[in-house]
Scaffold this motif. Structure first.
Motif, PDB file in Angstrom:
ATOM      1  N   ARG A  45      14.313  22.771   0.261  1.00  0.00           N
ATOM      2  CA  ARG A  45      14.602  21.643  -0.245  1.00  0.00           C
ATOM      3  C   ARG A  45      13.956  20.986  -1.735  1.00  0.00           C
ATOM      4  O   ARG A  45      14.614  20.816  -2.589  1.00  0.00           O
ATOM      5  CB  ARG A  45      14.072  20.353   0.674  1.00  0.00           C
ATOM      6  CG  ARG A  45      15.121  20.375   1.956  1.00  0.00           C
ATOM      7  CD  ARG A  45      14.741  19.279   2.983  1.00  0.00           C
ATOM      8  NE  ARG A  45      15.673  19.535   4.258  1.00  0.00           N
ATOM      9  CZ  ARG A  45      15.924  18.450   4.834  1.00  0.00           C
ATOM     10  NH1 ARG A  45      15.737  16.995   4.481  1.00  0.00           N
ATOM     11  NH2 ARG A  45      16.826  18.391   5.835  1.00  0.00           N
ATOM     12  N   SER A  74      15.971  21.201  -5.126  1.00  0.00           N
ATOM     13  CA  SER A  74      16.007  19.799  -5.622  1.00  0.00           C
ATOM     14  C   SER A  74      15.382  20.062  -7.169  1.00  0.00           C
ATOM     15  O   SER A  74      15.873  19.650  -7.917  1.00  0.00           O
ATOM     16  CB  SER A  74      15.148  18.950  -4.795  1.00  0.00           C
ATOM     17  OG  SER A  74      15.281  17.759  -5.493  1.00  0.00           O
ATOM     18  N   LYS A  94      21.454  14.253  -6.811  1.00  0.00           N
ATOM     19  CA  LYS A  94      20.555  15.169  -6.235  1.00  0.00           C
ATOM     20  C   LYS A  94      21.558  14.899  -4.570  1.00  0.00           C
ATOM     21  O   LYS A  94      21.704  13.819  -4.150  1.00  0.00           O
ATOM     22  CB  LYS A  94      19.272  14.923  -5.778  1.00  0.00           C
ATOM     23  CG  LYS A  94      18.152  14.833  -6.969  1.00  0.00           C
ATOM     24  CD  LYS A  94      17.834  16.069  -7.222  1.00  0.00           C
ATOM     25  CE  LYS A  94      17.121  16.096  -8.763  1.00  0.00           C
ATOM     26  NZ  LYS A  94      16.897  17.421  -9.002  1.00  0.00           N
ATOM     27  N   ALA A 120      18.393  16.967  -0.148  1.00  0.00           N
ATOM     28  CA  ALA A 120      17.608  17.641  -1.271  1.00  0.00           C
ATOM     29  C   ALA A 120      15.994  16.950  -1.102  1.00  0.00           C
ATOM     30  O   ALA A 120      15.265  17.256  -1.853  1.00  0.00           O
ATOM     31  CB  ALA A 120      18.011  17.717  -2.412  1.00  0.00           C
TER      32      ALA A 120
END
Length: 194
Positions: free
Chosen positions: A132, A136, A145, A149
């Motif tokens: 993540r 991200s 996003k 994320a």
């Protein structure tokens, strides 16, 4: 191919034995289903039946063919799970960082839908948080996003390559600030080299 059964089972907080009981099969049969799904050899009716026992249904869809599709979060998740299942964390990190660099360098090649769609997670919660965070960061500023994320801070420091004393020592001093704040200790060189 995918990891839908294991992901749905994990979300439902069921063991393989509990799912086996629901399906009236052995625990070994559930394990075989999950393995054949990851290999892409599971039969569609078997996948549907397993997911139905978990209160889920399968959704089939098509997407335009693209040479960037293998780097979309949903596909990378499955590849990382496969690498971790095989005991190859170095490959998992390489897959993750390569996909992130493809997204960062070619943002126009990834639709919002291709970044958002992610039916499974990485099976190891620590690797999921690393996934993540890295993905991200790869999504350029100005783009929304995805819901998935947001990384969560781990309760204690985690060294994905702690079995290598030199990498662990380097991670203590050169982990990027964003990962350090999450208690994920991976040195900058390992991230760049992967």
């Amino acid at each position: 191919m995918s990891d839908l059964i294991r992901a749905a089972r994990t979300r439902a907080r069921l063991t393989g034995a509990q799912l086996a009981e629901r399906l009236e099969v052995t625990t070994a049969a559930v394990s075989q289903m999950e393995q054949s799904e990851r290999r892409g050899t599971i039969q569609l009716d078997t996948l549907r039946r397993a997911l139905a026992a978990l209160g889920q249904d399968i959704r089939l869809d098509t997407a335009p063919s693209s040479r960037y599709a293998p780097f979309a979060p949903s596909n990378v998740t499955d590849e990382i799970n496969r690498a971790l299942d095989e005991g190859r964390p170095e490959l998992a990190l390489r897959l993750l960082t390569h996909a992130a660099s493809m997204i960062a360098e070619n943002p126009d090649r990834f639709s919002a839908e291709s970044l958002e769609w992610r039916p499974t997670e990485v099976g190891d919660h620590r690797w999921e948080q690393l996934f993540r965070a890295v993905m991200s960061d790869a999504i350029p500023a100005g783009r929304a996003k995805p819901n998935w994320a947001t990384a969560k801070r781990l309760p204690r420091a985690w060294y994905p390559f702690g079995q290598y004393p030199s990498l662990k020592a380097r991670a203590k001093t050169s982990t990027p600030a964003g990962l350090r704040a999450l208690n994920i200790m991976v040195d900058e060189r390992s991230l760049a080299r992967a």
